[in-house]
Design a protein around this motif. Structure first.
Motif, PDB file in Angstrom:
ATOM      1  N   LEU A  13       8.531 -17.262 -67.095  1.00 13.58           N
ATOM      2  CA  LEU A  13       8.815 -16.653 -65.727  1.00 13.58           C
ATOM      3  C   LEU A  13       7.963 -16.756 -64.792  1.00 13.58           C
ATOM      4  O   LEU A  13       8.095 -16.285 -63.598  1.00 13.58           O
ATOM      5  CB  LEU A  13       9.017 -15.151 -66.181  1.00 13.58           C
ATOM      6  CG  LEU A  13      10.214 -14.618 -67.217  1.00 13.58           C
ATOM      7  CD1 LEU A  13      10.097 -13.516 -67.750  1.00 13.58           C
ATOM      8  CD2 LEU A  13      11.503 -14.989 -66.345  1.00 13.58           C
ATOM      9  N   SER A  14       6.675 -17.183 -65.259  1.00 12.09           N
ATOM     10  CA  SER A  14       5.604 -17.423 -64.275  1.00 12.09           C
ATOM     11  C   SER A  14       5.796 -18.816 -63.529  1.00 12.09           C
ATOM     12  O   SER A  14       5.213 -19.183 -62.526  1.00 12.09           O
ATOM     13  CB  SER A  14       4.185 -17.304 -64.821  1.00 12.09           C
ATOM     14  OG  SER A  14       3.911 -18.539 -65.602  1.00 12.09           O
ATOM     15  N   ARG A  50       6.896 -14.093 -76.822  1.00 13.55           N
ATOM     16  CA  ARG A  50       6.689 -13.224 -75.865  1.00 13.55           C
ATOM     17  C   ARG A  50       5.683 -14.019 -74.901  1.00 13.55           C
ATOM     18  O   ARG A  50       5.729 -14.015 -73.485  1.00 13.55           O
ATOM     19  CB  ARG A  50       5.731 -11.982 -76.250  1.00 13.55           C
ATOM     20  CG  ARG A  50       5.255 -10.789 -75.157  1.00 13.55           C
ATOM     21  CD  ARG A  50       4.519  -9.571 -75.728  1.00 13.55           C
ATOM     22  NE  ARG A  50       3.326 -10.212 -76.769  1.00 13.55           N
ATOM     23  CZ  ARG A  50       3.274 -10.201 -78.003  1.00 13.55           C
ATOM     24  NH1 ARG A  50       4.263  -9.393 -78.775  1.00 13.55           N
ATOM     25  NH2 ARG A  50       2.471 -10.466 -78.771  1.00 13.55           N
ATOM     26  N   ASP A  51       4.708 -14.775 -75.361  1.00  8.96           N
ATOM     27  CA  ASP A  51       3.737 -15.441 -74.665  1.00  8.96           C
ATOM     28  C   ASP A  51       4.757 -16.675 -73.720  1.00  8.96           C
ATOM     29  O   ASP A  51       4.395 -16.877 -72.510  1.00  8.96           O
ATOM     30  CB  ASP A  51       3.027 -16.323 -75.352  1.00  8.96           C
ATOM     31  CG  ASP A  51       1.789 -15.276 -75.951  1.00  8.96           C
ATOM     32  OD1 ASP A  51       1.633 -14.209 -75.496  1.00  8.96           O
ATOM     33  OD2 ASP A  51       0.920 -15.697 -76.918  1.00  8.96           O
ATOM     34  N   GLU A 105       7.837 -16.507 -72.991  1.00  7.49           N
ATOM     35  CA  GLU A 105       8.702 -15.822 -71.877  1.00  7.49           C
ATOM     36  C   GLU A 105       7.856 -15.803 -70.745  1.00  7.49           C
ATOM     37  O   GLU A 105       8.342 -16.081 -69.390  1.00  7.49           O
ATOM     38  CB  GLU A 105       9.231 -14.537 -72.296  1.00  7.49           C
ATOM     39  CG  GLU A 105      10.006 -13.819 -71.377  1.00  7.49           C
ATOM     40  CD  GLU A 105      10.604 -12.363 -71.962  1.00  7.49           C
ATOM     41  OE1 GLU A 105      11.566 -12.138 -71.340  1.00  7.49           O
ATOM     42  OE2 GLU A 105      10.041 -11.949 -72.658  1.00  7.49           O
ATOM     43  N   GLU A 106       6.534 -15.246 -70.849  1.00  5.61           N
ATOM     44  CA  GLU A 106       5.822 -14.999 -69.966  1.00  5.61           C
ATOM     45  C   GLU A 106       5.436 -16.216 -69.031  1.00  5.61           C
ATOM     46  O   GLU A 106       5.512 -16.198 -67.852  1.00  5.61           O
ATOM     47  CB  GLU A 106       4.229 -14.453 -70.231  1.00  5.61           C
ATOM     48  CG  GLU A 106       3.477 -13.852 -69.131  1.00  5.61           C
ATOM     49  CD  GLU A 106       2.179 -13.297 -69.913  1.00  5.61           C
ATOM     50  OE1 GLU A 106       1.162 -13.841 -69.668  1.00  5.61           O
ATOM     51  OE2 GLU A 106       2.147 -12.173 -70.381  1.00  5.61           O
ATOM     52  N   LYS A 107       5.039 -17.188 -69.759  1.00  6.76           N
ATOM     53  CA  LYS A 107       4.855 -18.433 -69.112  1.00  6.76           C
ATOM     54  C   LYS A 107       6.039 -19.159 -68.431  1.00  6.76           C
ATOM     55  O   LYS A 107       5.964 -19.624 -67.400  1.00  6.76           O
ATOM     56  CB  LYS A 107       4.502 -19.549 -70.207  1.00  6.76           C
ATOM     57  CG  LYS A 107       3.003 -19.288 -70.378  1.00  6.76           C
ATOM     58  CD  LYS A 107       2.713 -20.328 -71.882  1.00  6.76           C
ATOM     59  CE  LYS A 107       1.275 -20.226 -72.439  1.00  6.76           C
ATOM     60  NZ  LYS A 107       0.080 -19.603 -71.856  1.00  6.76           N
ATOM     61  N   ALA A 127      16.722 -14.959 -70.076  1.00  3.47           N
ATOM     62  CA  ALA A 127      16.084 -14.287 -69.052  1.00  3.47           C
ATOM     63  C   ALA A 127      16.577 -14.123 -67.850  1.00  3.47           C
ATOM     64  O   ALA A 127      17.473 -15.079 -67.506  1.00  3.47           O
ATOM     65  CB  ALA A 127      14.824 -15.006 -68.986  1.00  3.47           C
ATOM     66  N   ARG A 158       7.057 -21.281 -60.816  1.00  2.00           N
ATOM     67  CA  ARG A 158       7.383 -20.995 -59.493  1.00  2.00           C
ATOM     68  C   ARG A 158       8.058 -22.141 -58.676  1.00  2.00           C
ATOM     69  O   ARG A 158       8.586 -22.123 -57.719  1.00  2.00           O
ATOM     70  CB  ARG A 158       6.055 -20.628 -58.581  1.00  2.00           C
ATOM     71  CG  ARG A 158       5.545 -19.289 -59.173  1.00  2.00           C
ATOM     72  CD  ARG A 158       6.427 -17.865 -58.980  1.00  2.00           C
ATOM     73  NE  ARG A 158       6.027 -16.929 -59.452  1.00  2.00           N
ATOM     74  CZ  ARG A 158       6.445 -16.322 -60.249  1.00  2.00           C
ATOM     75  NH1 ARG A 158       7.874 -16.571 -60.337  1.00  2.00           N
ATOM     76  NH2 ARG A 158       6.041 -15.172 -60.754  1.00  2.00           N
ATOM     77  N   THR A 189       1.297 -24.784 -75.329  1.00  2.00           N
ATOM     78  CA  THR A 189       0.675 -23.528 -75.440  1.00  2.00           C
ATOM     79  C   THR A 189       0.041 -23.722 -76.854  1.00  2.00           C
ATOM     80  O   THR A 189       0.710 -24.085 -77.923  1.00  2.00           O
ATOM     81  CB  THR A 189       1.539 -22.330 -75.137  1.00  2.00           C
ATOM     82  OG1 THR A 189       0.727 -21.255 -75.167  1.00  2.00           O
ATOM     83  CG2 THR A 189       2.641 -22.390 -76.073  1.00  2.00           C
TER      84      THR A 189
END
Length: 71
Positions: free
Chosen positions: A32-33, A25-26, A28-30, A71, A35, A13
Motif C-alpha cells: 500500500l505504500s 500485515r507487513d 500489505e503495508e509495504k 486491497a 507510490r 523483506t
C-alpha cells in the motif's frame, strides 16, 4: 511497433518464521505504500510463512486467508 510495457514492483523483506498474520500485515503495508505506477507486485518465495518444516500446520487451500486478501 514497440512492445507493450508493464510496471513491476519487487518487494524483498525479512519474513517472520511461521507467522502468517505478521507477514501478511507487513507486506500489505509495504504494498500500500508503493507510490510508483505498479501493475504487478512480486513477493518473496514463501512470503506468508517463511520456509518451514511444518507445512501441514501452515497449508491453505485456494479459499484460505492469503488468497482471500484484497486491497
Amino acid at each position: 511497433m514497440p512492445a507493450p510495457t508493464i510496471s513491476i514492483t519487487i518487494i524483498q523483506t525479512d519474513l517472520k518464521w511461521e507467522d502468517k498474520k505478521a507477514n501478511l500485515r507487513d507486506l500489505e503495508e509495504k504494498i500500500l505504500s508503493v507510490r510508483e505506477k505498479t501493475e504487478l507486485v512480486v513477493l518473496p518465495e514463501m512470503f506468508s510463512t517463511g520456509f518451514s518444516m511444518n507445512p501441514e500446520k501452515l497449508a491453505e487451500d485456494m479459499n484460505g486467508p492469503t488468497v482471500a486478501l484484497d486491497a
